[in-house]
Design an enzyme around this catalytic site. Sequence first.
Site, PDB file in Angstrom:
ATOM      1  N   HIS A 126       0.852  -1.199   0.000  1.00 34.39           N
ATOM      2  CA  HIS A 126       0.000   0.000   0.000  1.00 34.39           C
ATOM      3  C   HIS A 126       0.889   1.252   0.000  1.00 34.39           C
ATOM      4  O   HIS A 126       1.907   1.293   0.697  1.00 34.39           O
ATOM      5  CB  HIS A 126      -0.877  -0.013   1.253  1.00 34.39           C
ATOM      6  CG  HIS A 126      -2.102   0.846   1.151  1.00 34.39           C
ATOM      7  ND1 HIS A 126      -2.052   2.216   1.006  1.00 34.39           N
ATOM      8  CD2 HIS A 126      -3.419   0.526   1.180  1.00 34.39           C
ATOM      9  CE1 HIS A 126      -3.274   2.697   0.961  1.00 34.39           C
ATOM     10  NE2 HIS A 126      -4.131   1.703   1.055  1.00 34.39           N
ATOM     11  N   GLY A 183       0.200  -4.976   1.794  1.00 38.05           N
ATOM     12  CA  GLY A 183      -1.038  -5.218   1.050  1.00 38.05           C
ATOM     13  C   GLY A 183      -0.792  -5.883  -0.296  1.00 38.05           C
ATOM     14  O   GLY A 183      -1.687  -6.508  -0.867  1.00 38.05           O
ATOM     15  N   TYR A 214      -4.925  -4.298  10.676  1.00 41.44           N
ATOM     16  CA  TYR A 214      -5.364  -4.894   9.403  1.00 41.44           C
ATOM     17  C   TYR A 214      -6.873  -5.110   9.442  1.00 41.44           C
ATOM     18  O   TYR A 214      -7.470  -5.257  10.504  1.00 41.44           O
ATOM     19  CB  TYR A 214      -4.610  -6.208   9.142  1.00 41.44           C
ATOM     20  CG  TYR A 214      -4.366  -6.421   7.676  1.00 41.44           C
ATOM     21  CD1 TYR A 214      -3.451  -5.618   6.991  1.00 41.44           C
ATOM     22  CD2 TYR A 214      -5.075  -7.366   6.959  1.00 41.44           C
ATOM     23  CE1 TYR A 214      -3.245  -5.780   5.632  1.00 41.44           C
ATOM     24  CE2 TYR A 214      -4.866  -7.533   5.593  1.00 41.44           C
ATOM     25  CZ  TYR A 214      -3.950  -6.735   4.940  1.00 41.44           C
ATOM     26  OH  TYR A 214      -3.751  -6.876   3.593  1.00 41.44           O
TER      27      TYR A 214
HETATM   28  C1  LCV Z   1       4.923   4.694  -0.597  1.00 38.59           C
HETATM   29  C2  LCV Z   1       7.021   3.861  -1.073  1.00 38.59           C
HETATM   30  C3  LCV Z   1       6.688   2.620  -0.492  1.00 38.59           C
HETATM   31  C4  LCV Z   1       5.369   2.460   0.033  1.00 38.59           C
HETATM   32  N1  LCV Z   1       4.530   3.524  -0.035  1.00 38.59           N
HETATM   33  O1  LCV Z   1      13.761   1.583  -2.168  1.00 38.59           O
HETATM   34  O2  LCV Z   1       0.553  -4.400   5.264  1.00 38.59           O
HETATM   35  S1  LCV Z   1       0.081  -3.144   5.803  1.00 38.59           S
HETATM   36  O3  LCV Z   1      -1.084  -3.279   6.627  1.00 38.59           O
HETATM   37  O4  LCV Z   1       1.161  -2.427   6.473  1.00 38.59           O
HETATM   38  C5  LCV Z   1      -0.358  -2.128   4.451  1.00 38.59           C
HETATM   39  C6  LCV Z   1      -0.994  -0.862   4.933  1.00 38.59           C
HETATM   40  C7  LCV Z   1       0.793  -1.897   3.560  1.00 38.59           C
HETATM   41  O5  LCV Z   1       0.909  -2.471   2.508  1.00 38.59           O
HETATM   42  O6  LCV Z   1       1.723  -0.970   4.026  1.00 38.59           O
HETATM   43  C8  LCV Z   1       2.914  -0.812   3.199  1.00 38.59           C
HETATM   44  C9  LCV Z   1       3.848  -1.950   3.600  1.00 38.59           C
HETATM   45  N2  LCV Z   1       5.131  -1.782   2.814  1.00 38.59           N
HETATM   46  C10 LCV Z   1       6.324  -1.710   3.403  1.00 38.59           C
HETATM   47  O7  LCV Z   1       6.481  -1.705   4.620  1.00 38.59           O
HETATM   48  C11 LCV Z   1       7.525  -1.568   2.447  1.00 38.59           C
HETATM   49  C12 LCV Z   1       8.035  -0.128   2.507  1.00 38.59           C
HETATM   50  N3  LCV Z   1       9.155   0.043   1.578  1.00 38.59           N
HETATM   51  C13 LCV Z   1      10.395  -0.470   1.863  1.00 38.59           C
HETATM   52  O8  LCV Z   1      10.657  -1.118   2.904  1.00 38.59           O
HETATM   53  C14 LCV Z   1      11.446  -0.233   0.809  1.00 38.59           C
HETATM   54  O9  LCV Z   1      10.999   0.808  -0.046  1.00 38.59           O
HETATM   55  C15 LCV Z   1      11.675  -1.509  -0.039  1.00 38.59           C
HETATM   56  C16 LCV Z   1      12.390  -2.583   0.822  1.00 38.59           C
HETATM   57  C17 LCV Z   1      10.353  -2.039  -0.597  1.00 38.59           C
HETATM   58  C18 LCV Z   1      12.588  -1.123  -1.232  1.00 38.59           C
HETATM   59  O10 LCV Z   1      13.728  -0.498  -0.725  1.00 38.59           O
HETATM   60  P1  LCV Z   1      14.653   0.343  -1.733  1.00 38.59           P
HETATM   61  O11 LCV Z   1      15.812   0.805  -0.934  1.00 38.59           O
HETATM   62  O12 LCV Z   1      14.864  -0.436  -2.972  1.00 38.59           O
HETATM   63  P2  LCV Z   1      13.420   2.890  -1.292  1.00 38.59           P
HETATM   64  O13 LCV Z   1      13.043   2.516   0.092  1.00 38.59           O
HETATM   65  O14 LCV Z   1      14.500   3.896  -1.496  1.00 38.59           O
HETATM   66  O15 LCV Z   1      12.077   3.402  -2.009  1.00 38.59           O
HETATM   67  C19 LCV Z   1      12.144   4.001  -3.302  1.00 38.59           C
HETATM   68  C20 LCV Z   1      11.016   5.008  -3.344  1.00 38.59           C
HETATM   69  O16 LCV Z   1       9.759   4.308  -3.219  1.00 38.59           O
HETATM   70  C21 LCV Z   1       9.044   4.827  -2.119  1.00 38.59           C
HETATM   71  C22 LCV Z   1      10.083   5.397  -1.180  1.00 38.59           C
HETATM   72  O17 LCV Z   1       9.476   6.366  -0.334  1.00 38.59           O
HETATM   73  C23 LCV Z   1      11.062   5.982  -2.160  1.00 38.59           C
HETATM   74  O18 LCV Z   1      10.502   7.196  -2.629  1.00 38.59           O
HETATM   75  P3  LCV Z   1      11.455   8.516  -2.721  1.00 38.59           P
HETATM   76  O19 LCV Z   1      12.472   8.190  -3.796  1.00 38.59           O
HETATM   77  O20 LCV Z   1      10.505   9.622  -3.063  1.00 38.59           O
HETATM   78  O21 LCV Z   1      12.102   8.654  -1.336  1.00 38.59           O
HETATM   79  N4  LCV Z   1       8.287   3.748  -1.476  1.00 38.59           N
HETATM   80  C24 LCV Z   1       8.738   2.520  -1.181  1.00 38.59           C
HETATM   81  N5  LCV Z   1       7.789   1.806  -0.564  1.00 38.59           N
HETATM   82  N6  LCV Z   1       4.936   1.318   0.571  1.00 38.59           N
HETATM   83  N7  LCV Z   1       6.152   4.905  -1.129  1.00 38.59           N
END
Ligand code: LCV
Length: 265
Positions: free
Chosen positions: A70, A114, A144
Site C-alpha cells: 500500500h 497489502g 489490518y
Molecule cells: C509509498 C514507497 C513505499 C510504500 N509507499 O527503495 O501491510 S500493511 O497493513 O502495512 C499495508 C498498509 C501496507 O501495505 O503498508 C505498506 C507496507 N510496505 C512496506 O512496509 C515496504 C516499505 N518500503 C520499503 O521497505 C522499501 O521501499 C523496499 C524494501 C520495498 C525497497 O527499498 P529500496 O531501498 O529499494 P526505497 O526505500 O528507497 O524506495 C524508493 C522510493 O519508493 C518509495 C520510497 O518512499 C522511495 O521514494 P522517494 O524516492 O521519493 O524517497 N516507497 C517505497 N515503498 N509502501 N512509497
Amino acid sequence: MSDMPQLDLVTVEIANRVATLTLNNAAKRNALSRALLDALIAGLKGLDLRDVRAVILRAAPGLSVWSAGHDIKELPRGHEDPLGYSDPLERALRAIRELPVPVIAMVHGTVWGGAFDLVLSCDMIVADETASFAITPVNLGLPYNTTGLLHFIGRLPMNLIKEMFFTATPLKAEAAERWHVVNHLVPSAELESFTRALAEGMTTKAPMAVAVIKEQLRVLADYQPIAAQVFERIQDMRRQVYESADFQEGINAFLEKRKAVFQGI
Ligand code: LCV
C-alpha cells in the site's frame, strides 16, 4: 486529480487468450497508490472476456521489488479506517477475486504488505528464487482489516499467519514453497515460460465451468458467519488502533526514513 486511470502505471498485453497485466512504477517500487490501483482495476475490467481466458499479473521485468505494498503516503492519517471497503486496494482485491477467469500472480522480487494480500487474492502464484513475501501492519501500527485477515485464514495455516503478522519478517521463496504459499517455485530463467504455459493450458478449458467454479470457491471460502455485536466490537478495537499515537508514529517513521518507536498508546 483526473479520474482517468494512468494506464502507463499498468500495461496490458494480450496473446493466445492470455492477458498480462504489468505493474510499471519502478521509481516507487510499484507502491499500490490509488493511481496504480485504478489503472489495475481499469485493466482488469477492460478485458474482453470473449477473447481472454486467463490473466497473468506481474511486475515489470528485472525489478527487485514486485510491489512495496500500500502507498504509505496515501494512508489516512487516523480518524478513518486505513483499509476500508472503498479503499483502492480493497477494490482491486475484489476485482481480482470476482474476475471470472483465473488470475496467476507471477512473482520475481519482494512483495510487501497489502501487495501480499493482492498476490494471495490471485488464484495461483508462480514465483522464482528472488521472491519473498511480508505482511507488515505491525511495522506501521495499523489494524489490518477483517476481510483481509479472512483472505489469509482461507489460504495459510494459522501458525504461519501469526508468525508473519507478528514479526513482519519476509518469508523467503523456499519457505513459501514449503508452506504452499506458492503453487510453483521455478528458476527465474524459467519463470515467464512456466507461467505462460500454465496460463495457456487453462485457456482451452470450458470457460463457463471455470468461471462458476471460481465464483463458488470464492463465496464458500469467504463465508465466515460473525455476530453483528462481535463485528462491532472488533471495529471498535480497530478504531482505537488507527486513532492511536502509534499509528501516527508508524507512518511518520516511514516518511522520515527512521525506525518507529512504539509506546503502546
Ligand atoms: C509509498 C514507497 C513505499 C510504500 N509507499 O527503495 O501491510 S500493511 O497493513 O502495512 C499495508 C498498509 C501496507 O501495505 O503498508 C505498506 C507496507 N510496505 C512496506 O512496509 C515496504 C516499505 N518500503 C520499503 O521497505 C522499501 O521501499 C523496499 C524494501 C520495498 C525497497 O527499498 P529500496 O531501498 O529499494 P526505497 O526505500 O528507497 O524506495 C524508493 C522510493 O519508493 C518509495 C520510497 O518512499 C522511495 O521514494 P522517494 O524516492 O521519493 O524517497 N516507497 C517505497 N515503498 N509502501 N512509497
